[in-house]
Write a protein that holds these residues in place. Structure first.
Motif, PDB file in Angstrom:
ATOM      1  N   LEU A 103     -86.564 -73.776 -59.392  1.00 59.86           N
ATOM      2  CA  LEU A 103     -87.450 -74.958 -58.858  1.00 59.86           C
ATOM      3  C   LEU A 103     -86.848 -75.768 -57.882  1.00 59.86           C
ATOM      4  O   LEU A 103     -87.685 -76.166 -56.926  1.00 59.86           O
ATOM      5  CB  LEU A 103     -87.876 -75.771 -60.096  1.00 59.86           C
ATOM      6  CG  LEU A 103     -88.789 -75.018 -61.276  1.00 59.86           C
ATOM      7  CD1 LEU A 103     -88.808 -75.955 -62.399  1.00 59.86           C
ATOM      8  CD2 LEU A 103     -90.008 -74.721 -60.680  1.00 59.86           C
ATOM      9  N   LEU A 104     -85.632 -75.959 -57.811  1.00 58.81           N
ATOM     10  CA  LEU A 104     -84.849 -76.784 -56.816  1.00 58.81           C
ATOM     11  C   LEU A 104     -85.013 -76.096 -55.379  1.00 58.81           C
ATOM     12  O   LEU A 104     -85.429 -76.680 -54.483  1.00 58.81           O
ATOM     13  CB  LEU A 104     -83.641 -76.894 -57.115  1.00 58.81           C
ATOM     14  CG  LEU A 104     -82.760 -77.832 -56.387  1.00 58.81           C
ATOM     15  CD1 LEU A 104     -83.262 -79.349 -56.201  1.00 58.81           C
ATOM     16  CD2 LEU A 104     -81.083 -77.772 -56.765  1.00 58.81           C
ATOM     17  N   ARG A 105     -85.077 -74.834 -55.620  1.00 59.81           N
ATOM     18  CA  ARG A 105     -85.082 -74.044 -54.276  1.00 59.81           C
ATOM     19  C   ARG A 105     -86.534 -74.056 -53.832  1.00 59.81           C
ATOM     20  O   ARG A 105     -86.803 -74.290 -52.506  1.00 59.81           O
ATOM     21  CB  ARG A 105     -84.699 -72.726 -54.605  1.00 59.81           C
ATOM     22  CG  ARG A 105     -84.945 -71.656 -53.582  1.00 59.81           C
ATOM     23  CD  ARG A 105     -83.643 -71.759 -52.533  1.00 59.81           C
ATOM     24  NE  ARG A 105     -83.713 -70.706 -51.585  1.00 59.81           N
ATOM     25  CZ  ARG A 105     -83.483 -71.186 -50.073  1.00 59.81           C
ATOM     26  NH1 ARG A 105     -82.791 -72.260 -49.761  1.00 59.81           N
ATOM     27  NH2 ARG A 105     -83.535 -69.865 -49.197  1.00 59.81           N
ATOM     28  N   ALA A 106     -87.443 -73.967 -54.766  1.00 60.70           N
ATOM     29  CA  ALA A 106     -88.820 -73.877 -54.166  1.00 60.70           C
ATOM     30  C   ALA A 106     -88.973 -75.505 -53.606  1.00 60.70           C
ATOM     31  O   ALA A 106     -90.095 -75.670 -52.951  1.00 60.70           O
ATOM     32  CB  ALA A 106     -89.647 -73.891 -55.393  1.00 60.70           C
ATOM     33  N   VAL A 107     -88.759 -76.500 -54.162  1.00 64.12           N
ATOM     34  CA  VAL A 107     -88.772 -77.918 -53.619  1.00 64.12           C
ATOM     35  C   VAL A 107     -88.013 -78.051 -52.269  1.00 64.12           C
ATOM     36  O   VAL A 107     -88.851 -78.477 -51.376  1.00 64.12           O
ATOM     37  CB  VAL A 107     -88.141 -78.946 -54.557  1.00 64.12           C
ATOM     38  CG1 VAL A 107     -88.091 -80.350 -53.953  1.00 64.12           C
ATOM     39  CG2 VAL A 107     -89.032 -78.902 -55.885  1.00 64.12           C
ATOM     40  N   GLN A 108     -86.847 -77.251 -52.010  1.00 65.23           N
ATOM     41  CA  GLN A 108     -86.253 -77.507 -50.932  1.00 65.23           C
ATOM     42  C   GLN A 108     -87.069 -76.601 -49.786  1.00 65.23           C
ATOM     43  O   GLN A 108     -87.026 -76.859 -48.640  1.00 65.23           O
ATOM     44  CB  GLN A 108     -84.816 -76.609 -51.090  1.00 65.23           C
ATOM     45  CG  GLN A 108     -83.815 -77.408 -51.649  1.00 65.23           C
ATOM     46  CD  GLN A 108     -82.740 -76.787 -52.076  1.00 65.23           C
ATOM     47  OE1 GLN A 108     -82.556 -75.731 -52.150  1.00 65.23           O
ATOM     48  NE2 GLN A 108     -81.514 -77.417 -52.582  1.00 65.23           N
ATOM     49  N   LEU A 109     -87.835 -75.686 -50.239  1.00 64.63           N
ATOM     50  CA  LEU A 109     -88.627 -74.835 -49.272  1.00 64.63           C
ATOM     51  C   LEU A 109     -89.986 -75.270 -49.023  1.00 64.63           C
ATOM     52  O   LEU A 109     -90.766 -74.770 -48.461  1.00 64.63           O
ATOM     53  CB  LEU A 109     -88.831 -73.278 -49.662  1.00 64.63           C
ATOM     54  CG  LEU A 109     -87.410 -72.429 -49.745  1.00 64.63           C
ATOM     55  CD1 LEU A 109     -87.738 -71.381 -50.410  1.00 64.63           C
ATOM     56  CD2 LEU A 109     -86.824 -72.383 -48.269  1.00 64.63           C
ATOM     57  N   ASN A 110     -90.364 -76.374 -49.714  1.00 65.07           N
ATOM     58  CA  ASN A 110     -91.532 -77.307 -49.604  1.00 65.07           C
ATOM     59  C   ASN A 110     -92.650 -76.498 -50.015  1.00 65.07           C
ATOM     60  O   ASN A 110     -93.686 -76.369 -49.563  1.00 65.07           O
ATOM     61  CB  ASN A 110     -91.771 -77.547 -48.214  1.00 65.07           C
ATOM     62  CG  ASN A 110     -90.757 -78.702 -47.820  1.00 65.07           C
ATOM     63  OD1 ASN A 110     -90.691 -79.666 -48.286  1.00 65.07           O
ATOM     64  ND2 ASN A 110     -90.505 -78.533 -46.365  1.00 65.07           N
ATOM     65  N   GLN A 111     -92.490 -75.776 -51.053  1.00 67.56           N
ATOM     66  CA  GLN A 111     -93.462 -74.657 -51.784  1.00 67.56           C
ATOM     67  C   GLN A 111     -94.065 -75.436 -52.856  1.00 67.56           C
ATOM     68  O   GLN A 111     -95.323 -75.244 -53.240  1.00 67.56           O
ATOM     69  CB  GLN A 111     -92.779 -73.347 -52.358  1.00 67.56           C
ATOM     70  CG  GLN A 111     -92.305 -72.648 -51.252  1.00 67.56           C
ATOM     71  CD  GLN A 111     -91.416 -71.479 -51.635  1.00 67.56           C
ATOM     72  OE1 GLN A 111     -90.953 -71.381 -53.158  1.00 67.56           O
ATOM     73  NE2 GLN A 111     -91.608 -70.307 -51.226  1.00 67.56           N
ATOM     74  N   ILE A 112     -93.499 -76.668 -53.497  1.00 64.24           N
ATOM     75  CA  ILE A 112     -94.126 -77.388 -54.507  1.00 64.24           C
ATOM     76  C   ILE A 112     -93.276 -78.845 -54.233  1.00 64.24           C
ATOM     77  O   ILE A 112     -92.268 -78.751 -53.633  1.00 64.24           O
ATOM     78  CB  ILE A 112     -93.442 -76.756 -56.048  1.00 64.24           C
ATOM     79  CG1 ILE A 112     -91.991 -76.888 -56.125  1.00 64.24           C
ATOM     80  CG2 ILE A 112     -94.448 -75.538 -56.252  1.00 64.24           C
ATOM     81  CD1 ILE A 112     -91.782 -76.428 -57.647  1.00 64.24           C
ATOM     82  N   THR A 113     -93.847 -79.694 -54.838  1.00 67.63           N
ATOM     83  CA  THR A 113     -93.319 -81.077 -54.705  1.00 67.63           C
ATOM     84  C   THR A 113     -92.177 -81.259 -55.941  1.00 67.63           C
ATOM     85  O   THR A 113     -92.407 -80.479 -57.000  1.00 67.63           O
ATOM     86  CB  THR A 113     -94.410 -82.258 -54.806  1.00 67.63           C
ATOM     87  OG1 THR A 113     -95.039 -82.158 -56.186  1.00 67.63           O
ATOM     88  CG2 THR A 113     -95.388 -81.978 -53.775  1.00 67.63           C
ATOM     89  N   ALA A 114     -91.564 -82.413 -55.565  1.00 63.14           N
ATOM     90  CA  ALA A 114     -90.484 -82.639 -56.987  1.00 63.14           C
ATOM     91  C   ALA A 114     -91.025 -82.989 -58.175  1.00 63.14           C
ATOM     92  O   ALA A 114     -90.766 -82.841 -59.208  1.00 63.14           O
ATOM     93  CB  ALA A 114     -89.547 -83.562 -56.222  1.00 63.14           C
ATOM     94  N   GLU A 115     -92.334 -83.769 -57.847  1.00 66.88           N
ATOM     95  CA  GLU A 115     -93.054 -84.063 -59.375  1.00 66.88           C
ATOM     96  C   GLU A 115     -93.407 -82.885 -59.829  1.00 66.88           C
ATOM     97  O   GLU A 115     -93.532 -82.691 -61.017  1.00 66.88           O
ATOM     98  CB  GLU A 115     -94.292 -84.959 -58.732  1.00 66.88           C
ATOM     99  CG  GLU A 115     -93.897 -86.331 -58.226  1.00 66.88           C
ATOM    100  CD  GLU A 115     -93.153 -86.281 -56.821  1.00 66.88           C
ATOM    101  OE1 GLU A 115     -93.558 -85.256 -56.029  1.00 66.88           O
ATOM    102  OE2 GLU A 115     -92.603 -87.231 -56.345  1.00 66.88           O
TER     103      GLU A 115
END
Length: 88
Positions: A59-71
């Motif tokens: 999930l951290l990687r997905a946030v870094q790639l702007n695939q999902i938001t931190a929330e």
């Protein structure tokens, strides 16, 4: 033997060799796929904490790639934690 007969035999032999080679490659691929599947099925199941560490990293990687938001990541991780840690 006529040259046409020799050519015909050569073409037939080449075609047969090609078919055998293709079949061998297909068989080797099937064996490799079966070996990978067996290693996955027979590998030990990670414990709940290890699974959650993996979820968090993904999930951290997905946030870094702007695939999902931190929330979104936080909510999804909380939902999975309830399911994964609830099983333990």
């Amino acid at each position: 033997m006529s040259s046409k007969a020799v050519q015909s035999i050569s073409k037939s032999a080449s075609a047969a060799a090609g078919s055998i080679g293709t079949a061998a490659v297909a068989a080797a691929s099937a064996v490799a796929a079966a070996a990978v599947a067996a290693s996955i099925v027979l590998s030990p199941v990670p414990d709940a904490t290890t699974r959650m560490d993996g979820v968090h990293a993904d999930l951290l990687r997905a946030v870094q790639l702007n695939q999902i938001t931190a929330e979104q990541a936080e909510k999804f991780e909380a939902k999975l934690a309830g399911r994964i840690l609830g099983e333990a």
